[in-house]
Scaffold this active site. Structure first.
Site, PDB file in Angstrom:
ATOM      1  N   SER A  53     -21.717  -9.042  12.020  1.00 32.66           N
ATOM      2  CA  SER A  53     -21.530 -10.401  12.531  1.00 32.66           C
ATOM      3  C   SER A  53     -20.478 -11.176  11.749  1.00 32.66           C
ATOM      4  CB  SER A  53     -22.855 -11.176  12.508  1.00 32.66           C
ATOM      5  OG  SER A  53     -23.811 -10.567  13.349  1.00 32.66           O
ATOM      6  N   TYR A 141     -27.426   1.025   6.720  1.00 30.49           N
ATOM      7  CA  TYR A 141     -27.200   0.325   7.986  1.00 30.49           C
ATOM      8  C   TYR A 141     -26.743   1.352   9.012  1.00 30.49           C
ATOM      9  CZ  TYR A 141     -25.150  -3.250  11.149  1.00 30.49           C
ATOM     10  OH  TYR A 141     -24.822  -4.030  12.221  1.00 30.49           O
ATOM     11  N   LYS A 170     -31.478  -0.745   7.972  1.00 31.38           N
ATOM     12  CA  LYS A 170     -31.342  -1.575   9.159  1.00 31.38           C
ATOM     13  C   LYS A 170     -30.990  -0.643  10.306  1.00 31.38           C
ATOM     14  CE  LYS A 170     -28.522  -5.120  11.418  1.00 31.38           C
ATOM     15  NZ  LYS A 170     -27.368  -6.052  11.313  1.00 31.38           N
ATOM     16  N   ILE A 212     -32.724  -8.088  10.929  1.00 32.82           N
ATOM     17  CA  ILE A 212     -31.415  -8.644  10.568  1.00 32.82           C
ATOM     18  C   ILE A 212     -30.712  -8.848  11.896  1.00 32.82           C
ATOM     19  CG2 ILE A 212     -29.332  -8.352   9.175  1.00 32.82           C
ATOM     20  CD1 ILE A 212     -30.898  -6.369   7.429  1.00 32.82           C
TER      21      ILE A 212
END
Length: 309
Positions: A53, A141, A170, A212
């Site tokens: 993001s 991630y 994540k 998240i």
């Protein structure tokens, strides 16, 4: 270092804060501080920056360090700070993760290297080298849709066994069978975070540590409350909020993240609608969908206008 004790502190809604830019595409640090403070005031349990993001691939390594250091200063220990330090480049990942440790970050979020498409053995060697270079907790991630390779549950389990500071992952992975196997193989004290908005509640139900979620950029209070309700044992309340959030989650992914979130935040008057190339603000049609959705959630006045494209 007692990683199990530390990992318990890193549970909840960790907000992956966008990087606001000025019209000339320079970093708008004033707005950045406002966004971080808004997240904390709204109940987010942690702050992450320079993840997907945050548009890290559009930044230089020096800019990423600058953003991380500034965010760490603004957070100032009020909640855990877990910057994204992964890169397509192994040496850059080592450098950024070490910088995160030196600035006092509570952990680092390390993405599967994108574009390269490494095999599982290569991924193991990459992440083990990163873990061995620092002592802070690491959260892997896994986002196959962006990296073109999936980090297998067996690989995650081996890394967790061999590297005590790899305390979680994540999973931006729609394969729900896969995420169940991650907890089965790693143990249910392993911190599993949802990076798929529609799976934030289901992952809590199977023993996840939180989420998240890009949606927290626009609705931080609600995204944090989902975790709070589940932790309080209010299953019905968590289910209701899950379904309430589906329409907003959906519209925020009509275009590549973080373009819709930035458009929404611009409509809310929190940032300028600027992304760095090659990304751009969503089309007028998608902007209108975002605007109508924000109005339906009572987040925006009905006489507001869409942004120019």
């Amino acid at each position: 270092m007692q990683y199990k004790e530390i990992s318990r502190r890193l549970r909840g809604s960790v907000a992956p804060v966008i990087t606001p830019f000025n019209e000339d595409e320079s970093i708008d640090f004033e707005k950045f501080a406002e966004l971080i403070n808004w997240q904390i005031d709204s109940g987010s349990h942690g702050i992450s920056v320079t993840g997907t993001s945050g548009e890290p691939s559009s930044m230089t390594v020096e800019e990423r360090e600058q953003v991380m250091e500034y965010a760490c200063k603004i957070v100032n220990g009020r909640v855990p700070f877990i910057p994204g330090t992964g890169s397509v480049n192994h040496q850059e990942t080592l450098r950024l993760t070490k910088v995160a440790e030196e600035m006092g970050a509570d952990g680092a979020l390390v993405i599967v290297p994108y574009y390269n498409k490494p095999n599982q053995h290569a991924l193991y060697k990459h992440f083990k080298a990163v873990a061995d270079s620092v002592t802070i907790p690491l959260i892997l991630y896994n986002i196959p849709g962006r990296t073109a390779v999936n980090l297998h549950a067996d690989t995650i389990a081996q890394l967790h066994e061999d590297c005590p500071n790899i305390i979680g992952v994540k999973e931006s992975n729609k394969d729900f069978e896969h995420v169940n196997k991650v907890l089965l193989k790693c143990g249910r004290d392993f911190n599993l975070y949802s990076g798929i908005e529609v799976l934030c509640y289901p992952m809590l139900a199977i023993g996840g540590a939180g989420h998240i979620s890009a949606t927290s950029n626009v609705a931080p209070k609600e995204v944090a409350q989902l975790y709070n309700l589940w932790e309080a044992g209010d299953v019905k309340g968590a289910q209701d909020l899950h379904y309430h959030m589906l329409e907003l989650n959906d519209v925020l992914f009509r275009d590549t993240n973080p373009a819709p979130a930035k458009a929404a935040l611009a409509m809310l008057g929190k940032i300028k609608p600027v992304l760095r190339k090659p990304l751009d603000i969503p089309s007028k049609e998608i902007q209108q969908e975002i605007r109508e959705t924000l109005i339906s959630y009572n987040m925006l006045a009905s006489d507001s206008h869409s942004l120019s494209n």
